[in-house]
Design an enzyme around this catalytic site. Structure first.
Site, PDB file in Angstrom:
ATOM      1  N   HIS A 276      25.549 -17.399  53.235  1.00 14.74           N
ATOM      2  CA  HIS A 276      24.118 -18.000  52.179  1.00 14.74           C
ATOM      3  C   HIS A 276      23.242 -18.715  53.033  1.00 14.74           C
ATOM      4  CE1 HIS A 276      21.270 -19.164  48.835  1.00 14.74           C
ATOM      5  NE2 HIS A 276      21.251 -18.544  48.575  1.00 14.74           N
ATOM      6  N   ASP A 328      24.683 -11.955  44.541  1.00 11.44           N
ATOM      7  CA  ASP A 328      25.250 -10.272  44.529  1.00 11.44           C
ATOM      8  C   ASP A 328      26.467 -10.011  44.559  1.00 11.44           C
ATOM      9  OD1 ASP A 328      22.871 -10.840  46.855  1.00 11.44           O
ATOM     10  OD2 ASP A 328      22.649  -9.561  44.677  1.00 11.44           O
TER      11      ASP A 328
HETATM   12  C1  SDX Z   1      20.336 -13.925  47.997  1.00 10.52           C
HETATM   13  O1  SDX Z   1      18.281 -17.659  49.847  1.00 10.52           O
HETATM   14  C2  SDX Z   1      18.177 -17.126  48.048  1.00 10.52           C
HETATM   15  O2  SDX Z   1      18.229 -18.288  47.979  1.00 10.52           O
HETATM   16  C3  SDX Z   1      18.162 -15.979  47.872  1.00 10.52           C
HETATM   17  C4  SDX Z   1      19.712 -15.819  46.490  1.00 10.52           C
HETATM   18  C5  SDX Z   1      18.791 -15.490  45.363  1.00 10.52           C
HETATM   19  O3  SDX Z   1      18.709 -15.440  44.432  1.00 10.52           O
HETATM   20  O4  SDX Z   1      17.344 -16.089  45.936  1.00 10.52           O
HETATM   21  O5  SDX Z   1      20.409 -16.668  46.658  1.00 10.52           O
HETATM   22  C6  SDX Z   1      19.864 -14.199  46.796  1.00 10.52           C
HETATM   23  O6  SDX Z   1      19.311 -12.918  48.866  1.00 10.52           O
HETATM   24  C7  SDX Z   1      21.557 -14.119  48.358  1.00 10.52           C
HETATM   25  C8  SDX Z   1      22.111 -13.110  49.601  1.00 10.52           C
HETATM   26  C9  SDX Z   1      22.041 -11.675  49.837  1.00 10.52           C
HETATM   27  N1  SDX Z   1      21.958 -11.844  50.964  1.00 10.52           N
HETATM   28  C10 SDX Z   1      22.919 -11.072  51.343  1.00 10.52           C
HETATM   29  O7  SDX Z   1      24.853 -10.961  50.836  1.00 10.52           O
HETATM   30  C11 SDX Z   1      23.596 -10.452  53.116  1.00 10.52           C
HETATM   31  C12 SDX Z   1      25.235 -10.990  53.594  1.00 10.52           C
HETATM   32  N2  SDX Z   1      24.504 -12.181  53.850  1.00 10.52           N
HETATM   33  C13 SDX Z   1      24.227 -12.498  55.712  1.00 10.52           C
HETATM   34  O8  SDX Z   1      22.910 -11.599  56.204  1.00 10.52           O
HETATM   35  C14 SDX Z   1      23.257 -13.802  55.093  1.00 10.52           C
HETATM   36  O9  SDX Z   1      24.629 -14.811  54.948  1.00 10.52           O
HETATM   37  C15 SDX Z   1      21.908 -14.297  54.700  1.00 10.52           C
HETATM   38  C16 SDX Z   1      20.973 -14.240  55.276  1.00 10.52           C
HETATM   39  C17 SDX Z   1      22.439 -13.949  53.447  1.00 10.52           C
HETATM   40  C18 SDX Z   1      22.578 -15.623  55.729  1.00 10.52           C
HETATM   41  O10 SDX Z   1      21.851 -15.938  56.704  1.00 10.52           O
HETATM   42  P1  SDX Z   1      21.580 -17.268  57.219  1.00 10.52           P
HETATM   43  O11 SDX Z   1      21.842 -18.202  56.886  1.00 10.52           O
HETATM   44  O12 SDX Z   1      20.551 -17.243  58.712  1.00 10.52           O
HETATM   45  O13 SDX Z   1      22.759 -17.308  58.690  1.00 10.52           O
HETATM   46  P2  SDX Z   1      23.457 -16.127  59.513  1.00 10.52           P
HETATM   47  O14 SDX Z   1      22.711 -14.781  59.352  1.00 10.52           O
HETATM   48  O15 SDX Z   1      22.371 -17.050  61.024  1.00 10.52           O
HETATM   49  O16 SDX Z   1      24.934 -16.524  60.316  1.00 10.52           O
HETATM   50  C19 SDX Z   1      25.263 -17.995  60.246  1.00 10.52           C
HETATM   51  C20 SDX Z   1      26.410 -18.178  60.738  1.00 10.52           C
HETATM   52  C21 SDX Z   1      26.433 -16.410  62.431  1.00 10.52           C
HETATM   53  O17 SDX Z   1      27.697 -16.471  62.293  1.00 10.52           O
HETATM   54  P3  SDX Z   1      27.766 -17.163  64.435  1.00 10.52           P
HETATM   55  O18 SDX Z   1      26.806 -16.196  64.441  1.00 10.52           O
HETATM   56  O19 SDX Z   1      27.072 -18.538  63.776  1.00 10.52           O
HETATM   57  O20 SDX Z   1      28.869 -17.028  64.728  1.00 10.52           O
HETATM   58  O21 SDX Z   1      27.221 -16.553  59.728  1.00 10.52           O
HETATM   59  C22 SDX Z   1      27.609 -15.738  60.254  1.00 10.52           C
HETATM   60  C23 SDX Z   1      26.837 -15.357  61.064  1.00 10.52           C
HETATM   61  O22 SDX Z   1      27.711 -13.770  61.302  1.00 10.52           O
HETATM   62  N3  SDX Z   1      27.414 -14.574  58.681  1.00 10.52           N
HETATM   63  C24 SDX Z   1      28.152 -13.901  58.324  1.00 10.52           C
HETATM   64  C25 SDX Z   1      27.051 -13.368  57.012  1.00 10.52           C
HETATM   65  N4  SDX Z   1      26.872 -14.298  56.377  1.00 10.52           N
HETATM   66  C26 SDX Z   1      26.788 -15.247  58.133  1.00 10.52           C
HETATM   67  N5  SDX Z   1      28.730 -12.574  59.079  1.00 10.52           N
HETATM   68  C27 SDX Z   1      29.115 -11.488  58.002  1.00 10.52           C
HETATM   69  N6  SDX Z   1      28.517 -10.719  57.174  1.00 10.52           N
HETATM   70  C28 SDX Z   1      28.184 -12.363  56.431  1.00 10.52           C
HETATM   71  N7  SDX Z   1      28.040 -11.990  55.552  1.00 10.52           N
END
Ligand code: SDX
Length: 391
Positions: A276, A328
């Site tokens: 998140h 989710d």
């Molecule tokens: C919602 O913003 C809100 O409030 C949204 C929400 C709402 O109520 O409106 O809460 C609803 O959208 C929830 C999120 C739903 N999306 C997902 O479940 C999709 C999977 N999640 C990721 O894509 C990710 O966690 C995000 C997009 C939600 C958040 O990503 P960030 O904060 O931009 O983090 P990032 O993508 O830059 O990742 C940071 C690190 C990375 O590792 P490093 O490169 O630092 O080594 O964390 C890792 C990423 O690889 N990481 C994940 C991951 N989420 C973060 N790795 C694998 N799987 C994941 N899901």
């Protein structure tokens, strides 16, 4: 010099001052009273009330009043909002025609976005941004979204749409219009809790989209149509459908470990339902939905998808860089156990979140400033012009 980045996402300039904040991470762009998220501690508040209490003790109608008016409704106010939402039901023919004309191959979120936009064409005063006008449109959108989703859902199955049932409250009526029969008490309450949990979440991508549109003094329908487009994305509201597709692909508990190991070999892989942008621990909404995933599984006679989800959660929390479930992750298995198909999970998110979007449109326009961020131009300037015959 390769720009540095900090954990807020800022790229420091050569002068050592914060430059670009990619994804606006860590950037505060406005004040709000509607919602507070304490990401490090996994706490969420709607107008100061803890989400765990609201989920436990409120109906969606109570939360609609809270988000639109800033306080929990008393008995009279609750009766008023319940009546207003019921009176605003009944899709106009123009919108019904839009839903009927959608190709069967279209995505439900595309149908919802188009139908929501068509609602403006059937509103007597779509651009009335007065306080009364904007609340009236909010109630109309909140009341109409369930019927748009339900009508599209039934037409795809070759079934006749079902008209709203004035005897039923918001969540129960939504299930009634989906299935053509009144839901049991448990199913109605499960949907009600899910709608409460998804109703609002501060400046998330879809809500901020609505605020950007509202900040130009455009209308409520334009803001909500834009928000639907943002919510559709798999990194935002589209993740819940991705979660159930993941569980169905893994299929059995024994496959979980090898499946995850293989997927995580790809650095860019994102496991749907985890991580998140704000929560750096368990999303409080996931705590509640986990209970309902188990409960609906038991009611349905199989807790397999709940058990598999719980196992995946344990593995992800145990990684070197732990990742936690977001809203989710457990909503997916809950809806699946309620007999709802994956393609409407994101529309269900929108059915709930439309009240949060409307609340933010109202707040934005109450103390407005056009939202216009700067850009870090990284191209060239004053290039010599090249006439056509020399290109
Ligand atoms: C919602 O913003 C809100 O409030 C949204 C929400 C709402 O109520 O409106 O809460 C609803 O959208 C929830 C999120 C739903 N999306 C997902 O479940 C999709 C999977 N999640 C990721 O894509 C990710 O966690 C995000 C997009 C939600 C958040 O990503 P960030 O904060 O931009 O983090 P990032 O993508 O830059 O990742 C940071 C690190 C990375 O590792 P490093 O490169 O630092 O080594 O964390 C890792 C990423 O690889 N990481 C994940 C991951 N989420 C973060 N790795 C694998 N799987 C994941 N899901």
């Amino acid at each position: 010099m390769i720009p540095q980045t900090t954990n807020q996402g800022f790229v420091m300039t050569e002068a050592g001052t914060p430059g670009v904040a990619y994804g606006l991470r860590g950037v505060t762009v406005d004040d709000t009273r509607i919602c507070k998220i304490i990401g490090e501690e996994g706490r969420l508040y709607y107008y100061g009330y803890n989400i765990l209490e609201l989920a436990e003790r409120c109906t969606y109608e109570e939360v609609v009043w809270l988000l639109l008016h800033g306080k929990l409704p008393n008995k009279t106010e609750l009766a008023q909002i319940t009546k207003d939402l019921k009176d605003a039901r009944g899709l106009p023919f123009g919108v019904r025609d839009v839903i009927k004309s959608a190709p069967k191959t279209s995505i439900p979120m595309d149908v919802l976005r188009t139908a929501a936009s068509a609602l403006a064409l059937t509103d007597p005063a779509p651009n009335d941004n007065s306080p009364e006008g904007i609340v009236r449109k909010a109630i109309r959108l909140i009341a109409q979204f369930p019927e748009i989703v339900a009508m599209d859902y039934r037409l795809r199955r070759g079934e006749e749409p079902v008209a709203p049932n004035p005897e039923l409250d918001h969540a129960a009526n939504f299930l009634y219009m989906l299935h053509g029969k009144a839901p049991g008490k448990d199913a109605a309450r499960t949907m009600d809790v899910a709608l409460v949990l998804h109703a609002e979440h501060s400046f998330n991508a879809s809500t901020f989209t609505a605020r950007v549109i509202a900040a130009t003094l455009s209308d409520m329908y334009s803001a909500i149509t834009g928000a639907i487009g943002a919510l559709k994305g798999p990194l935002h509201g589209g993740a819940n459908e991705g979660v159930i597709m993941t569980l169905l692909e893994i299929r059995e508990p024994a496959n979980i470990k090898p499946w995850l190991e293989k997927k995580f070999q790809d650095k860019g892989f994102r496991l749907m339902g985890f991580g998140h942008a704000v929560y750096k621990t368990l999303d409080p909404r996931a705590i509640v939905l986990k209970k309902y995933s188990k409960k609906t599984g038991e009611e349905r006679g199989t807790t397999k998808w709940y058990e598999m989800s719980d196992q995946i959660e344990g593995i992800m929390k145990g990684r070197e860089k732990p990742l936690y479930p977001n809203v989710d992750f457990y909503s997916a298995s809950t809806y699946y156990m309620m007999g709802l198909p994956p393609e409407i999970y994101t529309p269900i998110f929108a059915v709930s979140r439309v009240v949060g979007w409307c609340a933010h449109v109202i707040e934005q326009q109450a103390h407005n400033k056009l939202i216009r961020p700067a850009a870090n131009y990284i191209g060239e300037v004053d290039k010599p012009f090249v006439p056509m015959d020399q290109r």
